[in-house]
Design a protein around this motif. Structure first.
Motif, PDB file in Angstrom:
ATOM      1  N   MET A 108       0.821  -1.186   0.000  1.00 53.35           N
ATOM      2  CA  MET A 108       0.000   0.000   0.000  1.00 53.35           C
ATOM      3  C   MET A 108       0.856   1.237   0.000  1.00 53.35           C
ATOM      4  N   ALA A 109       1.096   1.762  -1.121  1.00 49.18           N
ATOM      5  CA  ALA A 109       1.836   3.006  -1.276  1.00 49.18           C
ATOM      6  C   ALA A 109       3.033   3.025  -0.349  1.00 49.18           C
ATOM      7  N   ASN A 110       3.379   4.209   0.106  1.00 51.84           N
ATOM      8  CA  ASN A 110       4.533   4.348   0.991  1.00 51.84           C
ATOM      9  C   ASN A 110       4.078   4.541   2.438  1.00 51.84           C
ATOM     10  N   LEU A 111       2.943   3.978   2.781  1.00 49.30           N
ATOM     11  CA  LEU A 111       2.368   4.144   4.108  1.00 49.30           C
ATOM     12  C   LEU A 111       2.816   3.016   5.032  1.00 49.30           C
ATOM     13  N   THR A 112       3.173   3.399   6.250  1.00 47.23           N
ATOM     14  CA  THR A 112       3.477   2.396   7.260  1.00 47.23           C
ATOM     15  C   THR A 112       2.162   1.845   7.795  1.00 47.23           C
ATOM     16  N   PRO A 113       2.213   0.706   8.463  1.00 45.65           N
ATOM     17  CA  PRO A 113       0.977   0.188   9.066  1.00 45.65           C
ATOM     18  C   PRO A 113       0.328   1.186  10.032  1.00 45.65           C
ATOM     19  N   SER A 114       1.127   1.932  10.785  1.00 48.27           N
ATOM     20  CA  SER A 114       0.537   2.917  11.704  1.00 48.27           C
ATOM     21  C   SER A 114      -0.073   4.088  10.932  1.00 48.27           C
ATOM     22  N   ASP A 115       0.559   4.483   9.793  1.00 42.29           N
ATOM     23  CA  ASP A 115      -0.035   5.526   8.938  1.00 42.29           C
ATOM     24  C   ASP A 115      -1.390   5.065   8.421  1.00 42.29           C
ATOM     25  N   LEU A 116      -1.426   3.844   7.954  1.00 46.66           N
ATOM     26  CA  LEU A 116      -2.657   3.293   7.387  1.00 46.66           C
ATOM     27  C   LEU A 116      -3.762   3.215   8.449  1.00 46.66           C
ATOM     28  N   LYS A 117      -3.403   2.778   9.656  1.00 49.32           N
ATOM     29  CA  LYS A 117      -4.398   2.713  10.730  1.00 49.32           C
ATOM     30  C   LYS A 117      -4.896   4.109  11.075  1.00 49.32           C
ATOM     31  N   TYR A 118      -3.997   5.067  11.175  1.00 49.21           N
ATOM     32  CA  TYR A 118      -4.376   6.446  11.484  1.00 49.21           C
ATOM     33  C   TYR A 118      -5.349   6.988  10.432  1.00 49.21           C
ATOM     34  N   LEU A 119      -5.020   6.781   9.148  1.00 48.13           N
ATOM     35  CA  LEU A 119      -5.864   7.302   8.071  1.00 48.13           C
ATOM     36  C   LEU A 119      -7.196   6.558   7.994  1.00 48.13           C
ATOM     37  N   THR A 120      -7.173   5.257   8.217  1.00 52.27           N
ATOM     38  CA  THR A 120      -8.414   4.479   8.220  1.00 52.27           C
ATOM     39  C   THR A 120      -9.323   4.934   9.363  1.00 52.27           C
ATOM     40  N   ASP A 121      -8.727   5.155  10.535  1.00 51.22           N
ATOM     41  CA  ASP A 121      -9.510   5.659  11.675  1.00 51.22           C
ATOM     42  C   ASP A 121     -10.092   7.034  11.365  1.00 51.22           C
ATOM     43  N   LYS A 122      -9.288   7.871  10.721  1.00 52.77           N
ATOM     44  CA  LYS A 122      -9.746   9.216  10.361  1.00 52.77           C
ATOM     45  C   LYS A 122     -10.927   9.134   9.388  1.00 52.77           C
ATOM     46  N   LEU A 123     -10.838   8.245   8.414  1.00 54.90           N
ATOM     47  CA  LEU A 123     -11.936   8.046   7.468  1.00 54.90           C
ATOM     48  C   LEU A 123     -13.191   7.538   8.179  1.00 54.90           C
ATOM     49  N   THR A 124     -13.011   6.598   9.085  1.00 51.09           N
ATOM     50  CA  THR A 124     -14.142   6.001   9.788  1.00 51.09           C
ATOM     51  C   THR A 124     -14.840   7.019  10.681  1.00 51.09           C
ATOM     52  N   VAL A 125     -14.074   7.831  11.384  1.00 52.55           N
ATOM     53  CA  VAL A 125     -14.655   8.865  12.252  1.00 52.55           C
ATOM     54  C   VAL A 125     -15.414   9.882  11.405  1.00 52.55           C
TER      55      VAL A 125
ATOM     56  N   ILE B 271       0.374   8.422  -3.550  1.00 49.17           N
ATOM     57  CA  ILE B 271      -0.155   9.718  -3.137  1.00 49.17           C
ATOM     58  C   ILE B 271       0.614  10.097  -1.876  1.00 49.17           C
ATOM     59  N   PRO B 272       1.199  11.290  -1.831  1.00 47.43           N
ATOM     60  CA  PRO B 272       1.982  11.670  -0.649  1.00 47.43           C
ATOM     61  C   PRO B 272       1.165  11.590   0.641  1.00 47.43           C
ATOM     62  N   ALA B 273       1.820  11.159   1.706  1.00 44.96           N
ATOM     63  CA  ALA B 273       1.152  11.013   3.003  1.00 44.96           C
ATOM     64  C   ALA B 273       0.546  12.329   3.467  1.00 44.96           C
ATOM     65  N   ALA B 274       1.205  13.444   3.187  1.00 47.01           N
ATOM     66  CA  ALA B 274       0.670  14.750   3.599  1.00 47.01           C
ATOM     67  C   ALA B 274      -0.664  15.032   2.910  1.00 47.01           C
TER      68      ALA B 274
ATOM     69  N   ARG C  28      -6.424  10.642  -6.142  1.00 47.33           N
ATOM     70  CA  ARG C  28      -5.386  11.002  -7.113  1.00 47.33           C
ATOM     71  C   ARG C  28      -4.273  11.793  -6.435  1.00 47.33           C
ATOM     72  N   CYS C  29      -3.089  11.709  -7.019  1.00 47.04           N
ATOM     73  CA  CYS C  29      -1.994  12.570  -6.586  1.00 47.04           C
ATOM     74  C   CYS C  29      -2.342  14.006  -7.008  1.00 47.04           C
TER      75      CYS C  29
END
Length: 132
Positions: free
Chosen positions: A1-18, A98-101, A111-112
């Motif tokens: 999954m892109a250049n995301l760490t597992p903690s990045d992915l969890k953070y973003l998934t949680d953000k989407l879910t909230v 897609i850049p993490a930022a 999209r990027c």
């Protein structure tokens, strides 16, 4: 999954879910208000054409807000689907990461930045995602 760490992915998934939960509550509340026939209720309160115009404008704004919330919900659902499929964080156009930022600022990004800019120039910001 892109250049995301597992903690990045969890953070973003949680953000989407909230955000999804917030939007669902907002859309439900807006729909409940719309169900009370705001225009008729407001129409009884208006005393002149200017007041009626303001009531119509407010009703239009409420509907636009509901539509915007529904579109954002669809974008979030598509992002969560990409997470499940292992495609999250990759540009739908060019396939680059897609850049993490960017994902932090807008976790539902498909999209990027260069591809999103090009997409907006071509489609003028309209959502051209096919309905499922």
């Amino acid at each position: 999954m892109a250049n995301l760490t597992p903690s990045d992915l969890k953070y973003l998934t949680d953000k989407l879910t909230v955000r999804r939960s917030e939007l669902e509550a907002m859309v439900r509340a807006d729909a409940a208000c719309a169900g009370h026939d705001n225009l008729r209720r407001m129409g009884g309160e208006v005393g002149d054409p200017g007041d009626e115009s303001a009531a119509l404008q407010q009703t239009d704004l409420n509907l636009a807000e509901m539509e915007g919330g529904a579109r954002e919900l669809q974008a979030i659902d598509r992002a969560l689907e990409r997470v499940r499929e292992g495609r999250y964080g990759h540009c739908a156009e060019c396939g680059c990461d897609i850049p993490a930022a960017r994902l932090d600022a807008y976790p539902a990004a498909e999209r990027c930045t260069p591809c999103q800019t090009r997409h907006e120039r071509v489609y003028g910001g309209r959502d051209v995602t096919p309905s499922l």
